[in-house]
Design an enzyme around this catalytic site. Structure first.
Site, PDB file in Angstrom:
ATOM      1  N   THR A   1      -1.950 -15.691   0.324  1.00  0.00           N
ATOM      2  CA  THR A   1      -1.773 -16.994   0.948  1.00  0.00           C
ATOM      3  C   THR A   1      -1.660 -16.846   2.464  1.00  0.00           C
ATOM      4  O   THR A   1      -1.703 -17.832   3.197  1.00  0.00           O
ATOM      5  CB  THR A   1      -0.521 -17.704   0.400  1.00  0.00           C
ATOM      6  OG1 THR A   1      -0.428 -19.009   0.974  1.00  0.00           O
ATOM      7  CG2 THR A   1       0.755 -16.941   0.739  1.00  0.00           C
TER       8      THR A   1
ATOM      9  N   ASP B   1      -6.598 -17.492   2.807  1.00  0.00           N
ATOM     10  CA  ASP B   1      -6.245 -18.854   2.399  1.00  0.00           C
ATOM     11  C   ASP B   1      -6.748 -19.787   3.485  1.00  0.00           C
ATOM     12  O   ASP B   1      -6.172 -19.854   4.566  1.00  0.00           O
ATOM     13  CB  ASP B   1      -4.729 -18.974   2.219  1.00  0.00           C
ATOM     14  CG  ASP B   1      -4.254 -20.403   1.983  1.00  0.00           C
ATOM     15  OD1 ASP B   1      -5.102 -21.319   1.916  1.00  0.00           O
ATOM     16  OD2 ASP B   1      -3.039 -20.610   1.868  1.00  0.00           O
TER      17      ASP B   1
ATOM     18  N   PRO C   1      -5.848  -1.216  -5.583  1.00  0.00           N
ATOM     19  CA  PRO C   1      -6.884  -2.103  -6.125  1.00  0.00           C
ATOM     20  C   PRO C   1      -7.983  -2.355  -5.098  1.00  0.00           C
ATOM     21  O   PRO C   1      -7.713  -2.446  -3.897  1.00  0.00           O
ATOM     22  CB  PRO C   1      -6.122  -3.399  -6.430  1.00  0.00           C
ATOM     23  CG  PRO C   1      -4.677  -3.018  -6.457  1.00  0.00           C
ATOM     24  CD  PRO C   1      -4.531  -1.867  -5.508  1.00  0.00           C
TER      25      PRO C   1
ATOM     26  N   ASP D   1       2.798 -20.137   1.126  1.00  0.00           N
ATOM     27  CA  ASP D   1       2.974 -21.204   0.150  1.00  0.00           C
ATOM     28  C   ASP D   1       2.118 -20.909  -1.078  1.00  0.00           C
ATOM     29  O   ASP D   1       1.643 -19.781  -1.244  1.00  0.00           O
ATOM     30  CB  ASP D   1       2.618 -22.561   0.777  1.00  0.00           C
ATOM     31  CG  ASP D   1       1.210 -22.577   1.391  1.00  0.00           C
ATOM     32  OD1 ASP D   1       0.347 -21.769   0.954  1.00  0.00           O
ATOM     33  OD2 ASP D   1       0.961 -23.398   2.296  1.00  0.00           O
TER      34      ASP D   1
ATOM     35  N   HIS E   1       0.824  -1.210   0.000  1.00  0.00           N
ATOM     36  CA  HIS E   1       0.000   0.000   0.000  1.00  0.00           C
ATOM     37  C   HIS E   1       0.858   1.259   0.000  1.00  0.00           C
ATOM     38  O   HIS E   1       0.390   2.320  -0.427  1.00  0.00           O
ATOM     39  CB  HIS E   1      -0.960  -0.014   1.196  1.00  0.00           C
ATOM     40  CG  HIS E   1      -2.151  -0.886   0.975  1.00  0.00           C
ATOM     41  ND1 HIS E   1      -3.434  -0.526   1.343  1.00  0.00           N
ATOM     42  CD2 HIS E   1      -2.270  -2.103   0.392  1.00  0.00           C
ATOM     43  CE1 HIS E   1      -4.276  -1.492   1.006  1.00  0.00           C
ATOM     44  NE2 HIS E   1      -3.587  -2.464   0.438  1.00  0.00           N
ATOM     45  N   ASP E   2       2.085   1.157   0.465  1.00  0.00           N
ATOM     46  CA  ASP E   2       3.007   2.289   0.360  1.00  0.00           C
ATOM     47  C   ASP E   2       3.443   2.488  -1.084  1.00  0.00           C
ATOM     48  O   ASP E   2       3.320   3.588  -1.639  1.00  0.00           O
ATOM     49  CB  ASP E   2       4.227   2.054   1.254  1.00  0.00           C
ATOM     50  CG  ASP E   2       5.236   3.199   1.179  1.00  0.00           C
ATOM     51  OD1 ASP E   2       4.785   4.368   1.111  1.00  0.00           O
ATOM     52  OD2 ASP E   2       6.445   2.934   1.197  1.00  0.00           O
TER      53      ASP E   2
ATOM     54  N   THR F   1      -3.955 -23.190   4.395  1.00  0.00           N
ATOM     55  CA  THR F   1      -2.773 -22.988   5.256  1.00  0.00           C
ATOM     56  C   THR F   1      -2.640 -21.492   5.524  1.00  0.00           C
ATOM     57  O   THR F   1      -1.762 -20.831   4.960  1.00  0.00           O
ATOM     58  CB  THR F   1      -1.492 -23.525   4.582  1.00  0.00           C
ATOM     59  OG1 THR F   1      -1.393 -22.959   3.253  1.00  0.00           O
ATOM     60  CG2 THR F   1      -1.511 -25.038   4.471  1.00  0.00           C
TER      61      THR F   1
END
Length: 317
Positions: free
Chosen positions: A190, A236, A159, A244, A67-68, A239
């Protein structure tokens, strides 16, 4: 006259491109080797401890860097109190400021006004990913801190969770990142969690979603707007605390939490990239680290531009 005008415009564009190239070229992996040789190890100790204490913090710090960089470049403008922090994509969801402040204080104690907050953010993002089992990469250094921030740019340049594939590709393209970079950087999902208000419409109204997954998410995200808006769910579900490639496997099963996640695999141009990353963890890691370096090179302040803030939340007096 038209020819002269076009020539002048072309020259201006070439100069602008050259300046951007020079700014990136001024970043160096060895920037602090002499001026603050223990900077990176000091930052790493703070970040690793914070992520070990709370895995979600790793995602929060990675998001801070993203975001920076997407708002007026990688200049730590997101850390300035107010402004960007009050923008729609950030308000009530940005976290990790105290961890960055702690890292800054530790670095200041050994090297006064030498290491920028922007560089600390970039290093913190890398160290967070590593702490959660993800790949490492060489962080180029030498960014300086901005003296301004822009709530307006944060509202337009970041976004949205409702973005279409075309909107995502365009948004990233404007920052010098291609479609593969975009899909790879989306893999940061993830880890981390999202608020109910950002995935409510997807779990109740969209059809390209696994029904059992939707039902599971609905249990903690009521349909009425304003009810449980800040309730969290893992991006996610497989996991959630491991960096991953499971995020992409989830997309293949229509288990993307956000609309902007599932559009990556919905019969569009990104489908093959998602399939590749889902089946090839090494391909994802390589693409992700490449994209992180490219993102870290977005419009940095270098040389005598900006300043080295003493406190990351405010400009020097």
């Amino acid at each position: 006259m038209a020819s002269a005008t076009n020539s002048s415009l072309s020259l201006m564009l070439l100069v602008a491109a050259a300046m951007a190239s020079v700014a990136s070229a001024q970043l160096s992996a060895t920037f602090y080797d002499t001026s603050c040789p223990n900077a990176l190890s000091t930052i790493k100790s703070v970040i690793t401890a914070a992520v070990n204490s709370e895995a979600r913090m790793g995602a929060s710090l990675l998001r801070l860097h993203f975001h920076d960089c997407f708002v007026q470049g990688c200049d730590a403008s997101v850390l300035l109190s107010g402004q960007e922090q009050n923008a729609g994509p950030n308000v009530g969801s940005l976290r990790g400021f105290s961890v960055i402040d702690n890292a800054k204080a530790r670095v200041e104690a050994i090297c006064n006004q030498t290491v920028s907050c922007a560089d600390i953010l970039a290093v913190a993002a890398r160290d967070s990913v590593v702490a959660l089992g993800g790949p490492s990469w060489t962080v180029l250094l030498g960014r300086r801190d901005s003296t301004t921030a822009s709530e307006a740019l944060a509202n337009t340049d970041l976004p949205a969770p409702s973005s279409s594939l075309a909107e995502l590709i365009g948004n990233f393209s404007r920052k010098g990142l291609d479609a593969t970079d975009m899909v790879a950087l989306s893999g940061a999902h993830t880890i981390g969690q999202a608020q109910c208000q950002n995935f409510r419409d997807r779990i109740y109204n969209e059809t390209n979603i696994d029904s059992a997954f939707a039902t599971q998410r609905q249990a903690n995200c009521p349909r009425p707007t304003g009810s449980g808006d800040s309730n969290l769910a893992p991006l996610d579900t497989t996991t959630p605390n491991a960096f991953d490639n499971a995020y992409y496997s989830n997309l293949l099963s229509n288990k993307g939490l956000l609309h902007s996640d599932q559009v990556l695999f919905n019969g569009g141009s990104a489908d093959n990239t998602v399939r590749n990353f889902a089946s090839n963890a090494a391909a994802f890691s390589s693409a992700f680290t490449t994209a992180m370096v490219k993102m870290g090179n977005i419009s940095p302040l270098t040389g005598t531009q900006g300043q080295i803030r003493l406190s990351c939340s405010k400009v020097n007096s």
